[in-house]
Design an enzyme around this catalytic site. Sequence first.
Site, mmCIF file in Angstrom:
data_model
loop_
_atom_site.group_PDB
_atom_site.id
_atom_site.type_symbol
_atom_site.label_atom_id
_atom_site.label_comp_id
_atom_site.label_asym_id
_atom_site.label_seq_id
_atom_site.Cartn_x
_atom_site.Cartn_y
_atom_site.Cartn_z
ATOM 1 N N GLY A 1 0.796 -1.215 0.000
ATOM 2 C CA GLY A 1 0.000 0.000 0.000
ATOM 3 C C GLY A 1 0.837 1.277 0.000
ATOM 4 N N HIS A 2 0.169 2.399 -0.222
ATOM 5 C CA HIS A 2 0.886 3.673 -0.332
ATOM 6 C C HIS A 2 1.589 4.053 0.963
ATOM 7 C CE1 HIS A 2 -3.256 5.805 0.436
ATOM 8 N NE2 HIS A 2 -2.979 4.956 1.360
#
Lengths: 359, 359, 359
Positions: free
Chosen positions: A261-262
């Site tokens: 994920g970011h």
Amino acid sequence: MHVREESGPGDTRFFVSDGPFDAAELARCAGAELRGSDAALAGAPRFSGIAPLQSAGPAQVSFLDNRRYLPLLEETGAGAVIVAPAFVDKVPAHAVALVSKTPYLAWARVASRFYPPPPVKPGIHPTAVIGEGAQIDPSAAVGAFCVIGERVRIGAGVCIDTHVMIGDGVEIGARSRIGSHVCLSHALLGERVTLLPGARIGQEGFGFATGPDGFETVPQLGRVILEDGVEVGANSTIDRGSIRDTLIGAGSRLDNLVQIGHNARLGRCCIVVSQAGISGSTELGDFVTIAAQAGLIGHIRIGTKARIGAQCGVMSDVEAGADVIGSPAMPFREFFRNVAFLRRLAKKPAQGGDGDKAG
Amino acid sequence: MHVREESGPGDTRFFVSDGPFDAAELARCAGAELRGSDAALAGAPRFSGIAPLQSAGPAQVSFLDNRRYLPLLEETGAGAVIVAPAFVDKVPAHAVALVSKTPYLAWARVASRFYPPPPVKPGIHPTAVIGEGAQIDPSAAVGAFCVIGERVRIGAGVCIDTHVMIGDGVEIGARSRIGSHVCLSHALLGERVTLLPGARIGQEGFGFATGPDGFETVPQLGRVILEDGVEVGANSTIDRGSIRDTLIGAGSRLDNLVQIGHNARLGRCCIVVSQAGISGSTELGDFVTIAAQAGLIGHIRIGTKARIGAQCGVMSDVEAGADVIGSPAMPFREFFRNVAFLRRLAKKPAQGGDGDKAG
Amino acid sequence: MHVREESGPGDTRFFVSDGPFDAAELARCAGAELRGSDAALAGAPRFSGIAPLQSAGPAQVSFLDNRRYLPLLEETGAGAVIVAPAFVDKVPAHAVALVSKTPYLAWARVASRFYPPPPVKPGIHPTAVIGEGAQIDPSAAVGAFCVIGERVRIGAGVCIDTHVMIGDGVEIGARSRIGSHVCLSHALLGERVTLLPGARIGQEGFGFATGPDGFETVPQLGRVILEDGVEVGANSTIDRGSIRDTLIGAGSRLDNLVQIGHNARLGRCCIVVSQAGISGSTELGDFVTIAAQAGLIGHIRIGTKARIGAQCGVMSDVEAGADVIGSPAMPFREFFRNVAFLRRLAKKPAQGGDGDKAG
């Protein structure tokens, strides 16, 4: 077509081998000690390839990495076998032993000596579409139907397979290998980075706020940094950061179908096995191992050398060196004690706990 | 190449920003109230961009969304900060406050003001292959190496990136964005639909009957409907229906590596986080949240606003508004009570339950 | 665009149907017995298509496979219904019954009669890049922007969709279908193999040894063998073997986003549902079922006809015919007994187990 035909490793339709090599050369490249009877050492041929213990012949090298396969060692026809010191005595008299305290590493090196990575054939395929200002080193290869964005920089010896999409401004360090159908944007790659087919690197992360008429997208303004030697498996996905970078530390290896994920940050030499997922803004120290199908929630920290078991669900920080498993995560020992305890307890409804029946 | 170089968000190699904007303009777009000392309000510059609290300067806007970062707020150098009403007093005197009851939403809007989606450059790349009867709005963009099937309809302002495959008859509503390497067939898309790279939409579902000589395929004769504003993450897969349609309701957002089985139906504004899977014919109400790696079996119903926890295994219907987790799924409170109970019990083998040792 | 428009199955924008067929022809292809009142049999039309019970009309065929939908059967307007013998009496008098002990199989065949797989249009798209020595049967189809490696062999009637990458030396048996964006290397495929879009077959597995300076790659020198009739879902990944082959037995079906590690071997007619993963060197017998999101560690054996439940974590061998679930895996009955037991126990803290509170 009859496809169950057996072949040894290294089917010549698919692989090209180097060699032959003599035993001393293999010992040298493996960092192994050469041992054997005078007859075996004198008679050792030049070796032409590798094979498993059960099918290897006198011109082939094999290895033993697991005590379970000792019976195969004693009966092998291999001309040379890589073994740990403890098993030298089990190597048949006709064979030479390549003795290493790290036999699997020695095997990696011997196998790579016979089967080095295929050489890069420099050049840009005529079908490729190259953006303005892109700088592609003349020793790099760009395959058919690639699209290379504007101002992209591609280093020496890089190999880009077919159908790859590289967005504007991306930089790829020397000797990296980009597999077919990879999509790469908003990213900076170090040297010797490997991306297997279908990896998606740098797309926008999963970021939105709830507004009066539904969700509203939060712009994702960071990048993806893949440091030197990072490897990413087939069809894995690494989102770019939202307000800082998503970063994978040098030497880390991600398997297939992994999700990052970011803003996540992995340290050096982390391992993430297939179908595991790391949520946004979570940080891993160095040498962390995440086993298959494990999941980490966002905004937590995993300490150096921690090991996260398969299917583990990690909801809070994990200390350096810890071994955890279960969902929610707990120490290995506690998890298996709980499992055994519940199993035992549930089997004996008349004792100890089941008031409904025992009462 | 040294890749660990730090940069703020919005690296100009990858992002183009608008601006500058003054504080009143930002307050207006954020729906926020402008507050601050007379000096701060009078001295407020025209803002040129955004940054995190710890690195923002006087011409940048930042935000606080999490009480944890309060210390950073008090020391920030930002010229403006978006905050909830409760934290206005913590904004340093040199900065103006943009006060909002929904600071994350305000942030989404301010960040989007500086970084709007890149404009679509209309036109069809000369390498694209366009099928007979396809209708492509002149304001749409079709990238290199796309294949557009027969009778496809593409609306105004649609942006189709490179290497996209769109099957015969597909329709795509205005202002949708289709990422690289997407494969799209047997599907109707509303307006403002976003598909990230590698999404697979409309392939045949997993349907077969067992015959005397193995499995026999059941034709998959439905479609995929993606309503207005739906977003689908990288490498996610949505199978078309078998005998009715697979339908994703307006505004729903699916993360990366998500699987949606044939005939599934999601309501409006559902959230499905990465690596979750929804099996065939299962139906979700509106505003349902499915956390990462959760799995739902087929033919069940999930009520409006239900929340399914990470790694949850849902084997039966879930009521509207329920919070469930665990495999099999159970209410959050019950799950964590069970976990805590078992942990406590298993630690004390001499008490209460372990007849083997206690007896 | 208004996309929630309803349509029956077989939207003519996406599907082409055969027919019409009379009832006797359908009974013959389904292996079903034709039953009904004299009036119904005499009046039976030539059937033009299929539909669900609730929307079918007099010229359409429907089916009942689940007792739950009996009320729909009694009210259906369908002209013919496929049913099991037990439900013949419930078929309305206006309709004919197609009676089968395996109604879902009969349905598969009737639906396939109306909707056979689209015919292959032989020919190589002019944009495709074909390697030296490739042998492509003249009855095969190769789509736009495909890259076919050197010495590849493609059999009769094979259909290769757009943007496919096939590496040197790969062989594909007759009547196979390769979806868009598939990447296929180091592999031999039997006849009638189906790969859905984005499947990755034959890339290197996750193999490395730990060296003094980080991980060192172990060459992956095996192949992938997909036997006759194998199907692989969208975005699934199958790594090639390291020192032997990865093998998927005839007739096996893998769903979307499935991971198969190097050297794994599946028997005949195995089923692997979406997002499940099988680690390296694990072996499955014939007719094994692996439900969604299950994970199997490496180097274990799963016996014939074993069934692995959804999200199951299998850490050791499973006997033939066993039904297991849970993480770690245990027999179905034991798993659900444990769940029920713990739930009951944890609800009554004052009884039986919780010394902290009860003591």
